[in-house]
Design a protein around this motif. Structure first.
Motif, PDB file in Angstrom:
ATOM      1  N   ASP A 204      -1.237   3.898 -12.646  1.00  0.00           N
ATOM      2  CA  ASP A 204      -2.107   4.422 -11.604  1.00  0.00           C
ATOM      3  C   ASP A 204      -1.311   5.397 -10.739  1.00  0.00           C
ATOM      4  O   ASP A 204      -0.331   5.020 -10.099  1.00  0.00           O
ATOM      5  CB  ASP A 204      -2.633   3.257 -10.754  1.00  0.00           C
ATOM      6  N   TYR A 207      -0.835   6.673  -5.568  1.00  0.00           N
ATOM      7  CA  TYR A 207       0.075   5.897  -4.722  1.00  0.00           C
ATOM      8  C   TYR A 207       0.206   6.489  -3.325  1.00  0.00           C
ATOM      9  O   TYR A 207       1.146   6.174  -2.596  1.00  0.00           O
ATOM     10  CB  TYR A 207       1.456   5.754  -5.350  1.00  0.00           C
ATOM     11  N   LYS A 216      -2.242   2.912   0.667  1.00  0.00           N
ATOM     12  CA  LYS A 216      -2.279   3.146  -0.780  1.00  0.00           C
ATOM     13  C   LYS A 216      -0.910   2.900  -1.407  1.00  0.00           C
ATOM     14  O   LYS A 216      -0.811   2.354  -2.507  1.00  0.00           O
ATOM     15  CB  LYS A 216      -2.741   4.579  -1.078  1.00  0.00           C
ATOM     16  N   ALA A 219      -0.355  -0.851  -1.580  1.00  0.00           N
ATOM     17  CA  ALA A 219      -1.156  -1.444  -2.659  1.00  0.00           C
ATOM     18  C   ALA A 219      -0.515  -1.163  -4.016  1.00  0.00           C
ATOM     19  O   ALA A 219      -0.490  -2.037  -4.903  1.00  0.00           O
ATOM     20  CB  ALA A 219      -2.575  -0.885  -2.613  1.00  0.00           C
ATOM     21  N   TRP A 220       0.019   0.043  -4.176  1.00  0.00           N
ATOM     22  CA  TRP A 220       0.673   0.402  -5.444  1.00  0.00           C
ATOM     23  C   TRP A 220       1.926  -0.445  -5.652  1.00  0.00           C
ATOM     24  O   TRP A 220       2.194  -0.906  -6.767  1.00  0.00           O
ATOM     25  CB  TRP A 220       1.014   1.891  -5.438  1.00  0.00           C
ATOM     26  N   LEU A 222       2.495  -3.421  -4.565  1.00  0.00           N
ATOM     27  CA  LEU A 222       2.084  -4.781  -4.936  1.00  0.00           C
ATOM     28  C   LEU A 222       1.628  -4.841  -6.394  1.00  0.00           C
ATOM     29  O   LEU A 222       1.932  -5.797  -7.108  1.00  0.00           O
ATOM     30  CB  LEU A 222       0.958  -5.249  -4.015  1.00  0.00           C
ATOM     31  N   LYS A 223       0.948  -3.811  -6.816  1.00  0.00           N
ATOM     32  CA  LYS A 223       0.392  -3.791  -8.172  1.00  0.00           C
ATOM     33  C   LYS A 223       1.486  -3.731  -9.229  1.00  0.00           C
ATOM     34  O   LYS A 223       1.371  -4.359 -10.296  1.00  0.00           O
ATOM     35  CB  LYS A 223      -0.550  -2.587  -8.319  1.00  0.00           C
ATOM     36  N   TYR A 224       2.549  -2.998  -8.943  1.00  0.00           N
ATOM     37  CA  TYR A 224       3.583  -2.784  -9.956  1.00  0.00           C
ATOM     38  C   TYR A 224       4.872  -3.560  -9.670  1.00  0.00           C
ATOM     39  O   TYR A 224       5.946  -3.189 -10.142  1.00  0.00           O
ATOM     40  CB  TYR A 224       3.873  -1.288 -10.101  1.00  0.00           C
TER      41      TYR A 224
END
Length: 306
Positions: A204, A207, A216, A219-220, A222-224
């Motif tokens: 994604d 970021y 944003k 959140a990025w 946390l996602k990766y």
């Protein structure tokens, strides 16, 4: 601007440069220094220099260069194109500091903070210009840390050259504005075209700005975040934002204190230290322990007393 050398291995830092205009080797020149991407938790920090003859200062100003932070991405790209087209009298060089380089430098045993890294990178680029034959007479720098101390440091390092260090130099001196544009354009292109060495699948790219306080970006992160291996090398894992998320979301790793001796560490882990097998009390306290064949074949016995 060919980013190929950096993209070939974005885990290490890289220096890029334009051709040196012939006029810069024969006439007195001014040089500006600025950076892009100092604060973000994502992507590289890029240091840039731009230089031109003192006699061409007005022509450089007429290109309408300005502080890159006040310009849109399209405006920066257009201005960089103008600088590139003025290659008969304008030159530039960049040093791209990879996120991995920044983090490992800041977390190494001998502390190497971001200010020191920034100073050394700027000095390296100025020296590169001198080594390339640019006849420097004036240097203008956007300050990192106290301006007076930085100015004294550069003046001592480059005697005979007039050095000016100012806060917001990128809005005061066109040659620094030009350096700012070169650095920002390079960082934007690197971030947009980042090739992940890790197998993350379809990444994604939304970021945000890359700054720690951007929702944003958080959140990025946390996602990766991998609970075992942490972050991809796109992330500056030395930043407190990344470290806080790792501490709260990743698997806890216990590191034995380097100053803790073997006996204490073994006892805490409910294990025996190797040193315990060589102590005077080992033989008397552990009669059930079998002696290894290596010792019995050679009729070797442990001694409690010498």
């Amino acid at each position: 601007m060919d980013l190929g050398p950096f993209e070939a291995d974005n885990s290490v830092s890289c220096r890029l440069s334009s051709q040196i205009p012939d006029i810069c080797r024969t006439e007195d020149c001014c040089l500006g220094v600025d950076e892009a991407g100092r604060g973000p938790v994502l992507g590289p920090m890029v240091y840039g220099i731009c230089f031109c003859p003192v006699s061409k200062k007005q022509e450089l100003k007429d290109l309408k260069v300005a502080d890159s932070k006040t310009l849109s991405e399209e405006e920066r790209e257009n201005l960089f194109q103008n600088l590139d087209e003025a290659k008969s009298y304008v030159g530039w060089a960049l040093h791209i500091l990879s996120p991995n380089t920044i983090s490992t430098s800041m977390l190494q045993r001998t502390k190497y903070n971001l200010n020191a890294l920034s100073h050394d990178t700027a000095i390296g680029l100025i020296q590169f210009a001198l080594d390339s034959g640019v006849q420097l007479k004036e240097i203008f720098v956007d300050t990192v840390g106290p301006a007076e101390k930085y100015e004294d440091k550069l003046s001592q390092r480059f005697p005979g050259i007039e050095v000016t260090v100012r806060p917001k130099a990128d809005s005061l001196f066109p040659v620094v504005s030009a350096a700012s544009i070169c650095a920002k354009v390079a960082r934007d292109r690197v971030v947009k075209g980042w090739k992940f060495a890790e197998d993350l699948g379809e990444v994604d790219a939304d970021y945000g700005s890359g700054y720690p306080n951007d929702p944003k970006t958080k959140a990025w992160l946390l996602k990766y975040l991998d609970p075992v291996f942490g972050y991809p090398q796109f992330v500056r894992f030395s930043w407190s934002t990344a470290q806080t998320l790792l501490d709260s979301k990743a698997v806890t790793v216990h590191w034995d204190d380097d100053e803790e001796d073997g006996e204490k560490a073994a006892k805490r882990m409910n294990n025996k230290s190797m040193l315990s097998f060589f102590s005077a009390s080992a033989a008397s306290n552990d009669q059930s322990r079998q002696t290894h064949r290596f010792f019995t074949d050679r009729r070797l016995k442990g001694l409690s007393n010498l």
